[in-house]
Design a protein around this motif. Structure first.
Motif, mmCIF file in Angstrom:
data_model
loop_
_atom_site.group_PDB
_atom_site.id
_atom_site.type_symbol
_atom_site.label_atom_id
_atom_site.label_comp_id
_atom_site.label_asym_id
_atom_site.label_seq_id
_atom_site.Cartn_x
_atom_site.Cartn_y
_atom_site.Cartn_z
ATOM 1 N N ASN A 24 49.167 45.311 67.196
ATOM 2 C CA ASN A 24 49.869 44.514 68.223
ATOM 3 C C ASN A 24 49.285 43.121 68.424
ATOM 4 N N ALA A 25 48.860 42.537 67.341
ATOM 5 C CA ALA A 25 48.344 41.164 67.410
ATOM 6 C C ALA A 25 49.157 40.292 66.455
ATOM 7 N N THR A 49 34.968 32.222 64.825
ATOM 8 C CA THR A 49 34.990 31.824 66.235
ATOM 9 C C THR A 49 36.370 31.460 66.773
ATOM 10 N N ASN A 50 37.348 31.260 65.888
ATOM 11 C CA ASN A 50 38.691 31.012 66.433
ATOM 12 C C ASN A 50 39.462 32.313 66.693
ATOM 13 N N LEU A 51 38.773 33.464 66.546
ATOM 14 C CA LEU A 51 39.370 34.747 66.948
ATOM 15 C C LEU A 51 38.729 35.178 68.267
ATOM 16 N N SER A 52 39.485 35.881 69.058
ATOM 17 C CA SER A 52 38.914 36.339 70.331
ATOM 18 C C SER A 52 37.822 37.380 70.054
ATOM 19 N N LYS A 53 36.970 37.575 71.051
ATOM 20 C CA LYS A 53 35.902 38.591 70.906
ATOM 21 C C LYS A 53 36.499 39.956 70.594
ATOM 22 N N ALA A 54 37.629 40.246 71.249
ATOM 23 C CA ALA A 54 38.266 41.557 71.069
ATOM 24 C C ALA A 54 38.749 41.725 69.628
ATOM 25 N N HIS A 55 39.298 40.657 69.083
ATOM 26 C CA HIS A 55 39.789 40.763 67.699
ATOM 27 C C HIS A 55 38.643 40.860 66.700
ATOM 28 N N ARG A 56 37.550 40.184 67.002
ATOM 29 C CA ARG A 56 36.378 40.294 66.122
ATOM 30 C C ARG A 56 35.842 41.730 66.152
ATOM 31 N N ALA A 57 35.844 42.292 67.360
ATOM 32 C CA ALA A 57 35.364 43.682 67.501
ATOM 33 C C ALA A 57 36.306 44.648 66.772
ATOM 34 N N LEU A 58 37.598 44.353 66.839
ATOM 35 C CA LEU A 58 38.591 45.198 66.151
ATOM 36 C C LEU A 58 38.325 45.181 64.640
#
Ligand code: SAH
Length: 346
Positions: A24-25, A49-58
């Motif tokens: 869902n991104a 760094t242009n990805l959110s923390k949540a997306h990096r964690a995903l």
């Protein structure tokens, strides 16, 4: 059950885009990740760094980046830098940065060990352990590029596949790596600055001419007399010189670029007039040039560098037939970084 994380660099851009969509991104995050991986050579999702923390964690939850590490760096008196590169499975290959006045050449490996059995080459004593993956080849190039910027304030000017291994025996992965090195989505380097060196596998030279007629080809010839070549490069018994000749002619017909023959002259092996005449005849068949390489001893008494007189005779005979010839001095000999010396000694 814990999911086995997939190496993200084995995924296409489309696969990474679909991954985001399925979570869902927006799909464009896939493009960003791809750019981080192949243009910016990121080795950690945290760098994106242009990805959110949540997306990096995903990403971190589902993937890994199997990047290589430099296990050891050695610097020669002549400025050549040799790296022992540790792979994700703890195997090691070597890659070399060779600086000249205005240029930096990267010499990269294509296999751990080598599939072939050239008796004068230290790498062949290692045997082949495995093929390198495209990203492991790519990593060597980005790492050497970084070192060139750090030490010489310029990016790589050339890449030669003359490190460990036989590129034609790892053809798909070498070509995938070259795609990444040359593509605008990767390093964007001109293919004309890349040389693939092969011991001479005719059917692969033909395949490469059909599929990738964009970079330069070097063939490690060392003798144009079948019996001599079979003795010093036993694998070549399966590949007659006439087949090699035909494949090189085909390569030229497709690329219109001269093939370079790599050639070492050894005492009592290929320093006779018959050998010189055979090489001149071989070279006349297809536009070519000859690189006479200095021999780097690898602990085999059978091989000794020929006298200067023999080398001069080679040069004179080739020049008389208008075949360009250069004598290549070894670089990085003191740290075992020269041609044929890469053998993971450290
Ligand atoms: N397998 C490929 C890529 C390796 S290139 C190929 O053979 O072309 C390494 C080059 O160094 C080859 O031209 C090889 O023949 C040459 N070489 C190997 N051992 C050497 C040695 N001891 N001294 C000088 N050149 C050597």
């Amino acid at each position: 059950m814990t999911e086995v994380k997939k190496d993200i660099r084995r995924c296409s851009k489309e696969e990474i885009c679909s991954f985001f969509v399925s979570h869902n991104a927006p799909s464009f995050h896939g493009n960003q990740v791809y750019e981080w991986l192949w243009q910016k050579a990121a080795i950690d999702f945290e760098q994106m760094t242009n990805l959110s923390k949540a997306h990096r964690a995903l990403l971190d939850k589902h993937f890994i980046i199997n990047h290589t590490n430099i296990a050891k760096v050695q610097i020669s008196d002549d400025g050549t830098i040799k790296n022992a590169v540790r792979l994700y499975d703890d195997k090691v290959v070597e890659s070399v940065l060779i600086p000249a006045k205005t240029r930096s050449t990267a010499c990269v490996s294509s296999q751990v060990g080598c599939s072939l059995d050239c008796t004068f080459c230290a790498t062949s004593q290692l045997k082949r352990m495995r093929n390198l993956n495209p990203d492991e080849i790519f990593d060597q190039v980005t790492m050497l590029n970084k070192q060139s910027l750090e030490h010489f304030e310029r990016p790589l000017s050339n890449i030669v596949f003359m490190g460990m291994g036989e590129p034609m025996m790892n053809y798909p992965n070498v070509m995938k790596a070259i795609d990444k090195i040359t593509s605008p989505e990767g390093m964007g380097m001109s293919p004309k600055r890349i040389t693939v060196s092969t011991s001479g596998i005719p059917k692969m030279i033909v395949k490469m001419a059909d599929e990738y007629p964009r970079f330069k080809l070097a063939v490690s010839l060392h003798s144009a007399i079948e019996e001599t070549r079979n003795q010093i490069m036993p694998f070549s018994t399966s590949f007659p010189l006439t087949d090699l000749q035909d494949s090189i002619r085909y390569w030229f017909s497709k690329t219109k670029t001269r093939v370079t023959y790599e050639y070492v002259v050894w005492k009592n092996i290929n320093d006779s007039k018959a050998e010189i005449d055979a090489l001149v005849r071989f070279c006349k068949k297809t536009p070519s040039k000859v690189n006479l390489i200095e021999y780097n001893p690898v602990g085999n008494d059978q091989f000794n560098q020929a006298d200067d007189d023999a080398i001069n005779q080679y040069v004179a005979a080739l020049e008389k037939s208008h075949i360009p010839v250069t004598i290549r001095r070894s670089r990085g000999k003191d740290i075992d970084a020269a041609c044929g010396q890469l053998a993971n000694k450290t």
